[in-house]
Design an enzyme around this catalytic site. Structure first.
Site, PDB file in Angstrom:
ATOM      1  N   GLY A 291      10.760  -1.245  -8.199  1.00  0.00           N
ATOM      2  CA  GLY A 291      10.725  -2.553  -8.849  1.00  0.00           C
ATOM      3  C   GLY A 291       9.353  -3.173  -8.666  1.00  0.00           C
TER       4      GLY A 291
ATOM      5  N   GLY B  30       7.019  -7.053  -8.983  1.00  0.00           N
ATOM      6  CA  GLY B  30       7.106  -8.508  -9.063  1.00  0.00           C
ATOM      7  C   GLY B  30       5.728  -9.086  -9.272  1.00  0.00           C
TER       8      GLY B  30
ATOM      9  N   ARG C 170       5.232  -4.945  -5.162  1.00  0.00           N
ATOM     10  CA  ARG C 170       6.185  -3.969  -5.679  1.00  0.00           C
ATOM     11  C   ARG C 170       7.076  -3.493  -4.546  1.00  0.00           C
ATOM     12  NH1 ARG C 170       4.001   0.469  -8.543  1.00  0.00           N
ATOM     13  NH2 ARG C 170       2.696  -1.098  -9.533  1.00  0.00           N
TER      14      ARG C 170
ATOM     15  N   LYS D 256       8.693  -2.997   0.665  1.00  0.00           N
ATOM     16  CA  LYS D 256       8.195  -4.101  -0.154  1.00  0.00           C
ATOM     17  C   LYS D 256       6.732  -4.322   0.213  1.00  0.00           C
ATOM     18  CE  LYS D 256       9.573  -8.776  -1.524  1.00  0.00           C
ATOM     19  NZ  LYS D 256      10.732  -9.689  -1.507  1.00  0.00           N
TER      20      LYS D 256
ATOM     21  N   ASP E 165      18.314 -17.857  -4.091  1.00  0.00           N
ATOM     22  CA  ASP E 165      17.905 -16.918  -5.144  1.00  0.00           C
ATOM     23  C   ASP E 165      19.022 -15.962  -5.535  1.00  0.00           C
ATOM     24  OD1 ASP E 165      16.101 -16.106  -7.065  1.00  0.00           O
ATOM     25  OD2 ASP E 165      14.993 -14.760  -5.741  1.00  0.00           O
TER      26      ASP E 165
END
Length: 351
Positions: free
Chosen positions: A51, A53, A57, A73, A167
């Site tokens: 993923g 962001g 990533r 992360k 979130d």
């Protein structure tokens, strides 16, 4: 309810109290004395991007010494500073290293170098709830309830530690090998005793009080739970439009429409969670979370069995082996660049 049932309920409430008191003790020890960084980039073999962001990533990595797979992360310090996310990023690491709950992803290692911050979490190969929900269309009410119960327990745990999550969305909920949820991404989580004012979250999931720039509290998480349950059971969120501003207008209007297939118990629960009036919103009243846990929609839920992961999951994701990434989308791969000089050392000295 008979006397025996009442007594059982009473003892359950007591044992939850004891559990949370002990959990708070454990959390505070780690919160006050965060674990030192315990690894380096060279300890991991990088496999694939899972993923991306706005300032980093997430990659599948293999720990060379143990051959275990993890999700790493990687946050670019300069981008974090540009996007004014220093505080949020420091919060995320400090909170993740201190929490411990069956439905929260575990932080296993953390470290930093001249360019980046690294958080290495357990890898959850089942992928995001988001992708399964989009593929299936919508979840049956029992299926949605199974996931919702785990979020209720997780929020009960976090809120007892004065943590607001802020979130909740299907993209941040991973499905593990047993079909249970792992909540990930603590980038907006915050330890707050009273109220806070930061505008953050995802448009569709924002509570009205955040949009209206009021001070807000943990009740924003219960609103978001209402949005999540609605989206799981309907296949789309209760408030959606092309532009965020139009979404915000719908959210603050206090009007929600339900699909005809929603049960009356589900609609009743959602009216109480998607309640603009904070003095009436479930989770925020004098009985706290028990208004939610004892609601008719959850009548069949055995809360202790869910916590103990003894309930059979409605769906087990398919994957081959611990390093399988077939449940995640493909992303363009990019090298991790590390500067020869230190960037933003001061800002992240406590990471």
């Amino acid at each position: 309810m008979g006397n025996a049932a009442t007594a059982k309920k009473g003892s359950e409430v007591e044992s939850v109290k004891e559990f949370l008191a002990k959990a708070k003790e454990d959390f505070l020890k780690k919160w006050e004395n965060p674990a030192p960084n315990n690894a380096g980039l060279e300890d991991f073999e990088r496999k694939k991007t899972l993923g991306t962001g706005s300032f980093g990533r997430v990659m599948l990595v293999k720990h060379k010494a143990t051959e275990q797979y993890y999700a790493m992360k990687i946050l670019d310090k300069q981008k974090v500073v540009k996007l004014k996310q220093i505080e949020h990023t420091l919060n995320e690491k400090r909170i993740l290293q201190a929490v411990n709950f069956p439905f929260l992803v575990r932080l296993e290692f953390s470290f930093k170098d001249n360019s980046n911050l690294y958080m290495v979490m357990e890898y959850v190969p089942g992928g995001e709830m988001f992708s399964h929900l989009r593929r299936i269309g919508r979840f049956s009410e029992p299926h949605a309830r199974f996931y919702a119960a785990q979020i209720v327990l997780t929020f009960e745990y976090l809120h007892s530690l004065d943590l607001i999550y802020r979130d909740l969305k299907p993209e941040n909920l991973l499905i593990d090998h047993q079909g249970y949820i792992q909540v990930t991404d603590f980038g907006f989580a915050k330890r707050v005793k009273g109220r806070t004012w930061t505008l953050c979250g995802t448009p569709e999931y924002l509570a009205p009080e955040i949009i209206l720039s009021k001070g807000y509290n943990k009740a924003v998480d219960w609103w978001a739970l209402g949005v999540l349950i609605y989206e799981m059971a309907a296949g789309y969120p209760p408030f959606f439009a092309d532009q965020p501003i139009q979404i915000y207008e719908k959210i603050v209007s206090g009007k929600v429409r339900f699909p005809s297939h929603f049960s009356s118990d589900l609609k009743d629960l959602l009216r109480n969670l998607l309640q603009v009036d904070l003095t009436k919103r479930f989770g925020n009243l004098k009985n706290g979370v028990s208004d939610i846990k004892t609601h008719k929609w959850f009548a069949t839920t055995d809360w202790i069995a869910i916590y103990q992961r003894k309930v059979e999951a409605p769906f087990i994701p398919k994957f081959r082996g611990s390093g399988d990434t077939s449940n995640f989308d493909d992303y363009e791969e990019e090298d991790i660049r590390v500067s020869i000089t230190e960037k933003c050392g001061k800002e992240f000295c406590e990471f």
